[in-house]
Design a protein around this motif. Structure first.
Motif, PDB file in Angstrom:
ATOM      1  N   ARG A  14      -2.754   0.936  14.873  1.00  0.00           N
ATOM      2  CA  ARG A  14      -1.713   1.210  13.875  1.00  0.00           C
ATOM      3  C   ARG A  14      -0.860   2.423  14.236  1.00  0.00           C
ATOM      4  O   ARG A  14      -0.048   2.856  13.422  1.00  0.00           O
ATOM      5  CB  ARG A  14      -2.350   1.419  12.505  1.00  0.00           C
ATOM      6  N   HIS A  15      -1.054   2.950  15.423  1.00  0.00           N
ATOM      7  CA  HIS A  15      -0.231   4.069  15.894  1.00  0.00           C
ATOM      8  C   HIS A  15       0.209   3.803  17.334  1.00  0.00           C
ATOM      9  O   HIS A  15      -0.035   4.627  18.217  1.00  0.00           O
ATOM     10  CB  HIS A  15      -1.003   5.393  15.820  1.00  0.00           C
ATOM     11  N   VAL A  21      -0.307   2.277   7.481  1.00  0.00           N
ATOM     12  CA  VAL A  21      -0.891   3.066   8.567  1.00  0.00           C
ATOM     13  C   VAL A  21      -1.938   3.996   7.982  1.00  0.00           C
ATOM     14  O   VAL A  21      -1.691   4.672   6.982  1.00  0.00           O
ATOM     15  CB  VAL A  21       0.191   3.878   9.298  1.00  0.00           C
ATOM     16  N   PHE A  22      -3.142   3.996   8.601  1.00  0.00           N
ATOM     17  CA  PHE A  22      -4.189   4.923   8.173  1.00  0.00           C
ATOM     18  C   PHE A  22      -5.040   5.313   9.374  1.00  0.00           C
ATOM     19  O   PHE A  22      -4.938   4.760  10.425  1.00  0.00           O
ATOM     20  CB  PHE A  22      -5.083   4.336   7.075  1.00  0.00           C
ATOM     21  N   TYR A  38       0.849  -1.199   0.000  1.00  0.00           N
ATOM     22  CA  TYR A  38       0.000   0.000   0.000  1.00  0.00           C
ATOM     23  C   TYR A  38       0.878   1.240   0.000  1.00  0.00           C
ATOM     24  O   TYR A  38       1.785   1.392   0.795  1.00  0.00           O
ATOM     25  CB  TYR A  38      -0.905  -0.021   1.239  1.00  0.00           C
ATOM     26  N   GLY A  39       0.664   2.162  -0.945  1.00  0.00           N
ATOM     27  CA  GLY A  39       1.427   3.390  -1.013  1.00  0.00           C
ATOM     28  C   GLY A  39       2.537   3.326  -2.036  1.00  0.00           C
ATOM     29  O   GLY A  39       3.231   4.312  -2.247  1.00  0.00           O
ATOM     30  N   ALA A  40       2.747   2.198  -2.694  1.00  0.00           N
ATOM     31  CA  ALA A  40       3.739   2.056  -3.755  1.00  0.00           C
ATOM     32  C   ALA A  40       5.118   2.469  -3.295  1.00  0.00           C
ATOM     33  O   ALA A  40       5.805   3.290  -3.886  1.00  0.00           O
ATOM     34  CB  ALA A  40       3.329   2.866  -4.975  1.00  0.00           C
ATOM     35  N   ASP A  58       7.096   1.858  11.195  1.00  0.00           N
ATOM     36  CA  ASP A  58       7.531   3.224  11.477  1.00  0.00           C
ATOM     37  C   ASP A  58       6.967   3.756  12.785  1.00  0.00           C
ATOM     38  O   ASP A  58       7.545   4.674  13.381  1.00  0.00           O
ATOM     39  CB  ASP A  58       7.108   4.154  10.337  1.00  0.00           C
ATOM     40  N   LEU A  59       5.830   3.219  13.208  1.00  0.00           N
ATOM     41  CA  LEU A  59       5.160   3.719  14.417  1.00  0.00           C
ATOM     42  C   LEU A  59       5.131   2.688  15.534  1.00  0.00           C
ATOM     43  O   LEU A  59       4.304   2.777  16.447  1.00  0.00           O
ATOM     44  CB  LEU A  59       3.732   4.154  14.070  1.00  0.00           C
TER      45      LEU A  59
END
Length: 819
Positions: A585-586, A818-819, A360-362, A420-421
């Motif tokens: 996700r955070h 992450v969303f 997701y996000g390429a 990353d989180l």
């Protein structure tokens, strides 16, 4: 033969009395005049002439005879009223005509027609036939003649029968009361009173068989149990409360309607001391029906507990089936790293494949600083070392090993992944979320103890004073037990406590299995799936249990003053659910327990202020709307910039600069498009709610704030599920079933929630117009069904959050968007 002796005996007695008056030299005008029931006597009295009437009658053994006295005077002279004194064997009753009633602001109302029922005296069976005599004295201090009319009658329908409606008419100066005797096989009855007219306002009272009977507006509240009424009233009466197994039902019409919610008549002038003769009559119908038997209480309790214990059985069955399936796969040698239950298993996660479309996000994993780096044993502590340690204590220092600039670089990337989180030490983050659990226990104890003490006081006041206007029950379905007036409303909250405890057990099982799996795994398993932090789940379970406790406390005596007891933990449940969804996700940047609970305290304080000041004060609604809009903007900024936008006095300058550079100087595409879409929709919804609040000023402010929480939670959950499916992630059978069950049960629960059975926003009499009979087992009403269904709906909602991302346990964190 016996029937003819009684009138002769009464006539001889009256003649004797008259003769005594003549023999002693008294004026025959003041001597007792033999009276006849049903005959109208007209006369005149003044300061030197009064009249005395004697009425004699006989009562059969065991028979209750009631006598009603009707008087009328055409004089409206308040300085010289006509005085009526009725003397009985064991009591005296007196009143004047015109009869005065005082209303609000010292207004007075006079009535020239007055009728009163005399307190009956019941003969004992041993005495046989008893002779009774009543003297009616008519007098006045007026220096001139004042005419009057007198009528004395024996009531034929004084005793009410079970299940037989009885119609009658009453007015302020002509109250009514009747006798009811409990049948041998009936331990409790419900007195149902209805009227086609809303006004005039009336009072229904239940009093013991004692004299005098308090049947006027100024004294009806002195004795017994009473409640005000417009179109409907209902009082549950138990045989054990009346040693004589009988009672009076008293009906009083009030001279004004303000007690029932009506305003003063606009035609009344400003002089409050002027007398007004208002014609206020009301047609009423009373029906006394047997209440439920003790066996129904037992059935209702069994139903309540067995219904929710079935959830325990279902959970055991699901856990057993999952265990059998895992054992079979293990014996077949094809056990996957994660079997869809959120519990780690023993095969090596490196061999797991990444689901298609997870990029997701390429952006590939090499571009994520730290996202592709597997932790080393030196940087990660042993998996099983989650014990108390000084390094695990919550502190104000960021434990992320990278420098601040590195954190800014990571969190402001265009495409973020879970790796990353989730860079902080797992033990410390887990300890941070456990504070939610311990804090909510502390809050629950300090909140619940004074609440319990207060509602016990409320119930005691109701029981001692008999004022049933204090509590807003559904009186047509309020079943008492012990000192509790509506036990059914309390029992129906058992589902919140049982299902909250079950959810804690489910979370505890997952926590234990996760710890065991972590102890068995090598260090690489720490980089797969959603980080398992169970502190918020434990807090949610406690909040669900406390919602049941406080809802039960509220329903001990529901009213305007304690409604926040029923909603406080609902705010916390909604807030904790949103925090848990965001934390998924955070995990590194979620709010701390202290700031979260402080925010909940501010919300609850605002709700209390809304209940107190939110009726007519426009300034409150302006301030509340401004707070709502500013809070939405501040939270949106924090979410959009992943917590990197500092909240200080310079926030407005920085926000203006961002708007100028990104929207005016150079209108560019938002860097975080998905987040921007969510926040735009969320702000539109919240701003619309703020405008609605300012324009319509909802009367139930506490429920309105709860609605704001629920709208935001549903919006975020819908966004989360949409983004999850958009990222080619899948929903496993268990979370899919929980989502469907949640939607269905919530829809059914809300249907019963909106079946309003009472409302503390109105007067007690107006609230009783909404009362309805029981609908389940003859014991539970619509609101009780709402309690049952909402408990199940909240339980399924929690399971959705618990199992929603079970499919990601086989996916590397640097592949989870992450969303």
């Amino acid at each position: 033969m016996a029937g003819g002796i009684a009138p002769v005996r009464g006539a001889l007695l009256c003649a004797l009395l008259w003769a005594v008056g003549v023999a002693t030299g008294d004026d025959p005008g003041g001597s007792p005049v033999p009276g006849t029931f049903g005959r109208v006597y007209r006369g005149a009295v003044n300061i030197s002439a009064e009249r005395v009437y004697a009425f004699a009658y006989s009562s059969e053994p065991g028979q209750v005879d009631a006598v009603r006295v009707y008087v009328n005077s055409s004089s409206e002279n308040l300085r010289y009223p006509v005085l009526f004194v009725v003397r009985q064997q064991k009591g005296v009753l007196s009143w004047q005509v015109p009869l005065l009633f005082r209303g609000l602001y010292q207004r007075t109302y006079s009535y020239q027609e007055v009728s009163r029922t005399l307190c009956p005296s019941e003969p004992t069976p041993e005495t046989g036939r008893s002779d009774q005599i009543i003297f009616v004295d008519v007098a006045s201090m007026a220096p001139f003649n004042i005419t009057y009319e007198l009528l004395v009658t024996r009531l034929k329908n004084f005793q009410l029968e079970t299940n037989q409606p009885f119609n009658f008419t009453a007015s302020p100066s002509q109250p009514q009361y009747f006798l009811y005797k409990f049948p041998q096989d009936v331990d409790s009855v419900i007195i149902k009173v209805v009227s086609d007219a809303v006004y005039p306002c009336s009072v229904v009272s239940v009093q013991d068989i004692v004299c005098p009977v308090y049947d006027l507006d100024h004294n009806v509240e002195f004795n017994g149990v009473y409640q005000s009424m417009t179109k409907q009233a209902a009082i549950t009466v138990q045989k054990k409360d009346f040693p004589g197994e009988q009672f009076f039902v008293v009906f009083v019409i009030k001279p004004e309607d303000y007690a029932c919610g009506d305003s003063m008549p606009s035609s009344l002038p400003g002089k409050f001391n002027r007398t007004w003769n208002l014609q206020r009559t009301k047609n009423l119908q009373v029906t006394i029906v047997p209440s439920i038997k003790k066996s129904v209480y037992v059935q209702a309790m069994f139903f309540s507990f067995l219904s929710f214990l079935s959830f325990y059985l279902g959970s055991v069955v699901v856990a057993f089936v999952h265990y059998i399936r895992v054992r079979r796969k293990a014996s077949a040698g094809r056990l996957s790293p994660e079997d869809g239950s959120g519990i780690m298993t023993s095969s090596h996660p490196i061999t797991a494949s990444t689901p298609e479309g997870s990029s997701y996000g390429a952006i590939d994993e090499s571009s994520s600083s730290g996202g592709h780096q597997l932790s080393s044993p030196e940087r990660r502590p042993p998996a099983g070392s989650d014990t108390d340690s000084s390094v695990e204590e919550e502190s104000d220092f960021d434990t992320m090993p990278e420098i601040e600039s590195d954190k800014n670089v990571i969190r402001t990337k265009v495409f973020l992944y879970l790796s990353d989180l989730s860079r902080k030490d797992r033990r410390i983050v887990s300890k941070k979320y456990k504070i939610y659990f311990w804090n909510i226990i502390t809050i629950a104890v300090f909140y619940a103890l004074p609440v319990i003490q207060l509602v016990i006081t409320y119930q005691t006041v109701v029981n001692v004073t008999g004022n049933q206007d204090i509590c807003y029950y559904n009186f047509l379905c309020a079943h008492p037990l012990g000192v509790l007036s509506a036990f059914n409303n309390i029992l129906s909250n058992v589902g919140h406590m049982l299902l909250g405890f079950l959810f804690l057990l489910i979370v505890l099982r997952r926590d234990i299995l996760h710890r065991r799996a972590m102890e068995m795994k090598d260090i690489y398993t720490l980089d797969y799936g959603i980080p398992k932090h169970f502190g918020l789940f434990y807090a949610m379970g406690i909040a669900l249990m406390m919602e049941g406790v406080l809802s039960a406390c509220y329903h001990v005596c529901p009213n305007y003053s304690n409604f926040q007891f029923d909603t406080s933990f609902m705010y916390m449940i909604a807030g904790l659910c949103m925090l848990k969804l965001y934390q998924t996700r955070h995990p590194d940047i979620n709010a701390s327990a202290y700031s979260a609970y402080a925010s909940f305290a501010v919300v609850i304080s605002l709700a209390v202020l809304g209940v107190v000041f939110g009726k007519n004060d426009i300034w409150f609604w302006v301030i509340s709307s401004m707070i709502h809009v500013l809070a939405s903007l501040a939270l949106s900024t924090q979410i959009y910039y992943m917590g990197r936008f500092k909240m200080d006095l310079g926030i407005f300058r920085r926000a203006a600069m961002v708007l100028y550079t990104d929207c005016i100087q150079q209108c560019s595409r938002p860097m975080y498009m998905d987040r921007m879409v969510l926040l735009i929709v969320g702000n539109l919804v919240n701003w619309s709610l703020a405008i609605f609040e300012l324009v319509y000023r909802p009367r139930d402010f506490a429920s309105y704030i709860l609605g704001i929480f629920i709208c935001n939670l549903l919006l975020y959950l819908a966004f989360y599920i949409i983004m999850k499916l958009r990222s080619s992630e899948k929903l496993l059978p268990i979370p899919l079933f929980c989502i469907v069950a949640t939607a269905v049960v919530w829809a059914a629960a809300l249907y019963f929630f909106f079946q309003t059975l009472s409302s503390w926003e109105e007067t007690p009499a107006e609230s009783r117009e909404k009362n309805r009979p029981c609908i389940l087992l003859g014991f539970f009403d619509d609101h009780d069904v709402w309690h049952f269904l909402s408990a199940a709906a909240l339980f399924f909602s929690f399971l959705v959050l618990l199992t929603l991302d079970d499919d990601l346990d086989v996916v590397r964190r640097d592949k989870i968007p992450v969303f």
